[in-house]
Design an enzyme around this catalytic site. Structure first.
Site, PDB file in Angstrom:
ATOM      1  N   SER A 297       0.767  -1.343  -0.095  1.00 27.82           N
ATOM      2  CA  SER A 297       0.175   0.065   0.030  1.00 27.82           C
ATOM      3  C   SER A 297       0.723   1.391   0.028  1.00 27.82           C
ATOM      4  O   SER A 297       1.464   1.553  -0.872  1.00 27.82           O
ATOM      5  CB  SER A 297      -0.895  -0.074   1.268  1.00 27.82           C
ATOM      6  OG  SER A 297      -1.854   0.925   1.183  1.00 27.82           O
ATOM      7  N   ASP A 348      -9.931  -6.619  -3.816  1.00 30.82           N
ATOM      8  CA  ASP A 348      -9.432  -5.219  -3.931  1.00 30.82           C
ATOM      9  C   ASP A 348      -9.348  -4.730  -5.544  1.00 30.82           C
ATOM     10  O   ASP A 348      -8.493  -4.976  -6.232  1.00 30.82           O
ATOM     11  CB  ASP A 348      -7.823  -5.402  -3.445  1.00 30.82           C
ATOM     12  CG  ASP A 348      -7.359  -3.900  -3.318  1.00 30.82           C
ATOM     13  OD1 ASP A 348      -7.949  -3.011  -3.591  1.00 30.82           O
ATOM     14  OD2 ASP A 348      -5.957  -4.069  -3.179  1.00 30.82           O
ATOM     15  N   HIS A 375      -7.966  -5.230   0.222  1.00 31.35           N
ATOM     16  CA  HIS A 375      -6.899  -4.435   0.327  1.00 31.35           C
ATOM     17  C   HIS A 375      -5.803  -5.031   1.237  1.00 31.35           C
ATOM     18  O   HIS A 375      -4.633  -5.288   0.582  1.00 31.35           O
ATOM     19  CB  HIS A 375      -7.109  -3.024   0.352  1.00 31.35           C
ATOM     20  CG  HIS A 375      -5.902  -2.264   0.264  1.00 31.35           C
ATOM     21  ND1 HIS A 375      -5.276  -2.148  -1.085  1.00 31.35           N
ATOM     22  CD2 HIS A 375      -5.096  -1.377   1.086  1.00 31.35           C
ATOM     23  CE1 HIS A 375      -4.287  -1.259  -0.777  1.00 31.35           C
ATOM     24  NE2 HIS A 375      -4.143  -0.829   0.224  1.00 31.35           N
TER      25      HIS A 375
END
Length: 397
Positions: A297, A348, A375
């Site tokens: 991320s 995701d 995610h």
């Protein structure tokens, strides 16, 4: 005597009422109320004349006697008019009430007033009881709604908390199970924290494999873990990843990026060149050469430009739906020769799908999609994540 005899013989003789004493009663042959009787007149005619002449006075007498009782018809004469008027002016108990003895004031008698007051009191008490009941119902309804809301919020929050605790415990239990299965009872893993001095200072966590004296330490592949925006280096400790990799013979290090965890924020990482220099400094201070870089991320702001510039200094690259991938061209990605494992969750559809379009331009890449994961797929599917990571590390050795 002579006068009395004369009156007895001639009872219809004219009489005059004396002002000092009342006239004789008609019952004894007297003249009522001073009326004069002539000879030859009958008693009835005299009485009727007297009654007619004294009608107004009779009315006053009847009215005055109304408070003392009913007037007898014979007391005012033998005519019908006085008795009718006396009955018309007779007192009504329902209207005037009972009179006091001796001509006192009359007291009205209303028996319905007490009943009306009693009804009003009962009605007021009933209305007050209804208001109290409604207030109690509203209070209980409010408490019920509040309880439902609290239950709903806890229903939404508890699964995530329980899942985090479960994954942490599952990772530690799995590490213990692996040690027992391999019979490595002389192996113990601990996670220690340290700080890299400088500006900014960086906190890191590292898993150490404690062995008995005389046991040789194998040459280990080094793995560096970055973290997402909502996490820190402790995430990898709680997940059991640092312990697991240490047991498998890898050196595992996780750091707190500037502005997260126990690492202070620094202006030196506000640019792309500053973030690349930051990672170079961390590797140098920790004595790490050619590590495998794990980057989920938000940490893509650090890892992606580092791979494009210093990819040759990495043994491998594991991006997990990183940010910032669309800022570079396909030609820049195609120049990187670092082995890459692209991981993202099946659910995701944001960063996972977007980063895949850019990262799949890397020549040496492979893609793993964790089923039914979002995610932060490594948190939702820790067992599957650890399996694919260990498999990828095994291929690099």
């Amino acid at each position: 005597m002579k006068s009395l005899e004369t009156r007895l013989k001639n009872p219809l003789r004219t009489c005059t009422a004396s002002p000092s004493k009342p006239p004789p009663s008609p019952a004894f042959g007297g003249c009522p109320h001073g009326a004069k009787a002539e000879e030859g007149d009958s008693p009835g005619s005299v009485l009727s004349q007297s009654s007619r002449s004294e009608a107004p006075q009779a009315r006053r007498v009847v009215v005055a006697a109304a408070g003392l009782g009913t007037v007898r018809s014979g007391s005012l004469g033998t005519g019908a008019e006085p008795s009718a008027r006396s009955s018309a002016f007779s007192p009504s108990p329902a209207r005037w009430g009972s009179s006091q003895a001796g001509g006192g004031a009359s007291v009205p008698h209303q028996p319905g007033r007490r009943r009306r007051r009693r009804r009003r009191r009962l009605s007021g008490a009933a209305q007050q009881g209804e208001r109290l009941t409604m207030a109690l119902i509203r209070n209980r309804l409010g408490l019920l709604v509040l309880g439902v809301l609290v239950t709903f919020v806890l229903y939404l929050l508890l699964p995530a908390i329980q899942h985090e605790r479960f994954t942490s415990r599952a990772g530690s239990h799995k590490a213990q199970a692996r040690a027992e299965e391999k019979g490595q009872q002389d192996v113990n893993v601990t996670v220690l924290t340290g700080t890299i001095a400088g500006s900014p200072s960086i906190l890191f966590r590292e898993g150490f494999l404690l062995q008995r004296a005389g046991t040789p330490s194998p040459k280990r592949l080094e793995v560096v873990f970055l973290h997402g925006q909502a996490f820190t280096s402790k995430t990898w400790e709680d997940l059991g990843t640092l312990t697991l990799l240490s047991e498998e013979g890898y050196r595992s290090v996780a750091i707190d990026l500037p502005g997260y965890g126990n690492s202070p924020l620094s202006d030196s990482v506000s640019t792309e060149q500053g973030r690349v220099a930051f990672l170079l400094r961390v590797l140098k201070e920790l004595g790490i050469q050619r590590p495998v870089l794990i980057s989920p991320s938000m940490s893509g702001h650090y890892s992606v430009p580092f791979v494009l510039v210093h990819g040759a200094q990495l043994k491998g690259f594991v991006p997990i739906a990183p940010v910032g991938t669309q800022e570079y061209t396909a030609q820049q990605y195609q120049q990187v020769q670092t082995p890459t494992l692209i991981i993202y969750g099946e659910r995701d559809s944001g960063l996972g799908a977007q980063s895949l379009q850019s990262l799949q331009q890397l020549p040496k890449h492979k893609v793993v999609v964790l089923p039914d994961a979002g995610h932060a797929c490594y948190l939702e599917k820790p067992r599957e994540f650890h399996e694919v990571l260990l498999a990828f590390l095994g291929e690099l050795q």
